[in-house]
Design a protein around this motif. Structure first.
Motif, PDB file in Angstrom:
ATOM      1  N   LEU A  63     -12.919 -20.679 -34.612  1.00  0.00           N
ATOM      2  CA  LEU A  63     -12.871 -19.479 -33.769  1.00  0.00           C
ATOM      3  C   LEU A  63     -12.888 -19.822 -32.278  1.00  0.00           C
ATOM      4  CD1 LEU A  63     -12.706 -16.609 -34.802  1.00  0.00           C
ATOM      5  CD2 LEU A  63     -15.152 -16.381 -34.409  1.00  0.00           C
ATOM      6  N   ALA A  64     -13.589 -20.905 -31.932  1.00  0.00           N
ATOM      7  CA  ALA A  64     -13.694 -21.302 -30.523  1.00  0.00           C
ATOM      8  C   ALA A  64     -12.340 -21.665 -29.917  1.00  0.00           C
ATOM      9  CB  ALA A  64     -14.651 -22.477 -30.388  1.00  0.00           C
ATOM     10  N   ARG A  65     -11.322 -21.934 -30.769  1.00  0.00           N
ATOM     11  CA  ARG A  65      -9.987 -22.276 -30.270  1.00  0.00           C
ATOM     12  C   ARG A  65      -9.088 -21.042 -30.162  1.00  0.00           C
ATOM     13  NH1 ARG A  65     -11.746 -26.637 -29.089  1.00  0.00           N
ATOM     14  NH2 ARG A  65     -11.761 -28.562 -30.303  1.00  0.00           N
ATOM     15  N   CYS A  66      -9.598 -19.869 -30.552  1.00  0.00           N
ATOM     16  CA  CYS A  66      -8.780 -18.649 -30.549  1.00  0.00           C
ATOM     17  C   CYS A  66      -9.114 -17.777 -29.348  1.00  0.00           C
ATOM     18  CB  CYS A  66      -9.032 -17.828 -31.811  1.00  0.00           C
ATOM     19  SG  CYS A  66      -8.845 -18.758 -33.332  1.00  0.00           S
ATOM     20  N   THR A  67      -8.121 -17.048 -28.875  1.00  0.00           N
ATOM     21  CA  THR A  67      -8.334 -16.122 -27.759  1.00  0.00           C
ATOM     22  C   THR A  67      -8.763 -14.763 -28.314  1.00  0.00           C
ATOM     23  OG1 THR A  67      -6.486 -17.229 -26.709  1.00  0.00           O
ATOM     24  CG2 THR A  67      -7.237 -15.182 -25.681  1.00  0.00           C
ATOM     25  N   PRO A  68      -9.855 -14.195 -27.769  1.00  0.00           N
ATOM     26  CA  PRO A  68     -10.273 -12.878 -28.272  1.00  0.00           C
ATOM     27  C   PRO A  68      -9.263 -11.784 -27.900  1.00  0.00           C
ATOM     28  CG  PRO A  68     -11.699 -13.589 -26.476  1.00  0.00           C
ATOM     29  CD  PRO A  68     -10.767 -14.722 -26.747  1.00  0.00           C
ATOM     30  N   VAL A  69      -9.119 -10.798 -28.767  1.00  0.00           N
ATOM     31  CA  VAL A  69      -8.201  -9.671 -28.515  1.00  0.00           C
ATOM     32  C   VAL A  69      -8.760  -8.790 -27.402  1.00  0.00           C
ATOM     33  CG1 VAL A  69      -7.220  -7.570 -29.568  1.00  0.00           C
ATOM     34  CG2 VAL A  69      -7.273  -9.727 -30.854  1.00  0.00           C
ATOM     35  N   TYR A  99     -25.467 -32.851 -26.804  1.00  0.00           N
ATOM     36  CA  TYR A  99     -25.403 -31.660 -27.651  1.00  0.00           C
ATOM     37  C   TYR A  99     -24.079 -31.680 -28.402  1.00  0.00           C
ATOM     38  CZ  TYR A  99     -22.238 -29.752 -24.130  1.00  0.00           C
ATOM     39  OH  TYR A  99     -21.191 -29.564 -23.281  1.00  0.00           O
ATOM     40  N   GLN A 100     -24.009 -30.870 -29.460  1.00  0.00           N
ATOM     41  CA  GLN A 100     -22.763 -30.711 -30.197  1.00  0.00           C
ATOM     42  C   GLN A 100     -22.514 -29.229 -30.408  1.00  0.00           C
ATOM     43  OE1 GLN A 100     -23.686 -33.198 -33.678  1.00  0.00           O
ATOM     44  NE2 GLN A 100     -22.184 -34.650 -32.904  1.00  0.00           N
ATOM     45  N   VAL A 101     -21.275 -28.821 -30.401  1.00  0.00           N
ATOM     46  CA  VAL A 101     -20.947 -27.415 -30.627  1.00  0.00           C
ATOM     47  C   VAL A 101     -20.147 -27.314 -31.919  1.00  0.00           C
ATOM     48  CG1 VAL A 101     -19.741 -25.379 -29.741  1.00  0.00           C
ATOM     49  CG2 VAL A 101     -20.906 -26.927 -28.152  1.00  0.00           C
ATOM     50  N   TYR A 102     -20.644 -26.489 -32.827  1.00  0.00           N
ATOM     51  CA  TYR A 102     -19.919 -26.201 -34.056  1.00  0.00           C
ATOM     52  C   TYR A 102     -19.360 -24.788 -33.967  1.00  0.00           C
ATOM     53  CZ  TYR A 102     -21.677 -30.312 -36.491  1.00  0.00           C
ATOM     54  OH  TYR A 102     -21.935 -31.597 -36.878  1.00  0.00           O
ATOM     55  N   THR A 136     -14.360 -19.882 -43.541  1.00  0.00           N
ATOM     56  CA  THR A 136     -14.077 -20.994 -44.449  1.00  0.00           C
ATOM     57  C   THR A 136     -15.027 -22.166 -44.226  1.00  0.00           C
ATOM     58  OG1 THR A 136     -12.428 -21.839 -42.917  1.00  0.00           O
ATOM     59  CG2 THR A 136     -11.625 -20.394 -44.657  1.00  0.00           C
ATOM     60  N   GLY A 137     -15.820 -22.104 -43.175  1.00  0.00           N
ATOM     61  CA  GLY A 137     -16.766 -23.186 -42.928  1.00  0.00           C
ATOM     62  C   GLY A 137     -17.044 -23.330 -41.439  1.00  0.00           C
ATOM     63  N   TYR A 138     -17.508 -24.522 -41.057  1.00  0.00           N
ATOM     64  CA  TYR A 138     -17.792 -24.827 -39.661  1.00  0.00           C
ATOM     65  C   TYR A 138     -17.078 -26.108 -39.272  1.00  0.00           C
ATOM     66  CZ  TYR A 138     -21.494 -21.368 -39.853  1.00  0.00           C
ATOM     67  OH  TYR A 138     -22.194 -20.208 -39.982  1.00  0.00           O
ATOM     68  N   GLN A 139     -16.710 -26.220 -38.032  1.00  0.00           N
ATOM     69  CA  GLN A 139     -16.058 -27.435 -37.568  1.00  0.00           C
ATOM     70  C   GLN A 139     -16.672 -27.874 -36.244  1.00  0.00           C
ATOM     71  OE1 GLN A 139     -11.714 -27.294 -37.678  1.00  0.00           O
ATOM     72  NE2 GLN A 139     -11.650 -28.735 -35.965  1.00  0.00           N
ATOM     73  N   LEU A 140     -16.905 -29.171 -36.142  1.00  0.00           N
ATOM     74  CA  LEU A 140     -17.428 -29.720 -34.886  1.00  0.00           C
ATOM     75  C   LEU A 140     -16.300 -29.701 -33.867  1.00  0.00           C
ATOM     76  CD1 LEU A 140     -19.676 -31.258 -33.364  1.00  0.00           C
ATOM     77  CD2 LEU A 140     -18.700 -33.360 -34.273  1.00  0.00           C
ATOM     78  N   ILE A 141     -16.500 -28.997 -32.763  1.00  0.00           N
ATOM     79  CA  ILE A 141     -15.402 -28.898 -31.808  1.00  0.00           C
ATOM     80  C   ILE A 141     -15.711 -29.549 -30.460  1.00  0.00           C
ATOM     81  CG2 ILE A 141     -14.333 -26.831 -32.794  1.00  0.00           C
ATOM     82  CD1 ILE A 141     -15.718 -25.497 -30.208  1.00  0.00           C
TER      83      ILE A 141
END
Ligand SMILES: [Zn+2]
Ligand SMILES: [Zn+2]
Length: 234
Positions: A198-204, A180-183, A227-232
């Motif tokens: 967003l997956a690299r940020c901590t929620p408030v 699988y891949q996560v974007y 700004t777009g999507y990134q494969l993480i």
């Protein structure tokens, strides 16, 4: 299709032998020729008079229904409703053995709920996609046979398509297969102007619409333009 977390269902969802749906499936504008006989048979088993006082009050209870479960997630038909919600209406308005008609059936959720509660069902829709899904949704399946077919299909397609999933392990570099891949959506921080997934940020907090920028600590809101999507992860 099958994994260790999900137990294989056995047995038939619709227990009795009597016909619960009109025989056959007709798509689009083709009428189901078995429908009149099905209705006649039902009326014979449950004589009914137009003078009969139906006398059931409107259903007005608040409904809280789960929307995350295997049968609900089986297909992605738009506007599908949780069965738990539909069942409450069916139980309020009908008795076991009654006939439930849904003349705009969509993916067949009402028919499925009716059948699972021991009612008979007729499901009609102008859309061939709707009747196709409803037919599959409301037909019981021979699970051993289905699993056999999956295995057969898997064997047939795995060699021609497997090379599309070949990759290298990001840790040791050896050959690997992508499962699988996560974007993640990316946003630009309004203070430091760096873009971050967003997956690299901590929620408030738990509301998950505001996150801390991992570079400057300022707040990134998901209401901002992405700004777009990134494969993480892969
Ligand atoms: Zn490795
Ligand atoms: Zn920042």
């Amino acid at each position: 299709m099958m994994d260790n977390e999900h137990e294989v269902q056995t047995g038939n969802l619709f227990s009795e032998d009597t016909p619960k749906m009109p025989e056959g499936y007709y798509s689009g504008d083709k009428p189901n020729l078995n429908l009149p006989a099905f209705v006649e048979q039902h009326i014979k088993s449950r004589p009914y008079s137009t003078n009969e006082d139906y006398g059931i009050d409107s259903f007005s209870e608040p409904i809280n229904a789960q929307r995350e479960y295997d049968i609900f997630n089986m297909h992605a038909y738009w506007s599908k409703k949780a069965h738990e919600a539909i069942e409450q209406y069916i139980e309020h308005y009908t008795q076991p053995g009654d006939l439930v008609l849904d003349q705009f059936c969509g993916s067949g959720g009402t028919a499925l709920s009716a059948l699972s509660l021991g009612r008979k069902a007729i499901a009609i829709d102008r859309s061939p996609a709707a009747t196709f899904i409803s037919n599959g949704f409301c037909s019981s399946t021979d699970l051993p046979k289905l699993n056999e077919e999956y295995a057969r299909l898997m064997q047939k397609v795995s060699s021609p398509i497997s090379e599309l999933y070949n990759s290298n392990c990001h840790i040791c570099g050896s050959k690997a297969i992508i499962h699988y891949q996560v974007y993640s959506m990316t946003f630009q921080c309004l203070k430091c102007l760096r873009k971050t997934p967003l997956a690299r940020c901590t929620p408030v907090d738990n509301s998950s619409n505001a996150y801390y920028c991992p570079y400057c600590g300022d707040i990134i809101k998901t209401s901002q333009e992405k700004t777009g999507y990134q494969l993480i992860e892969t």
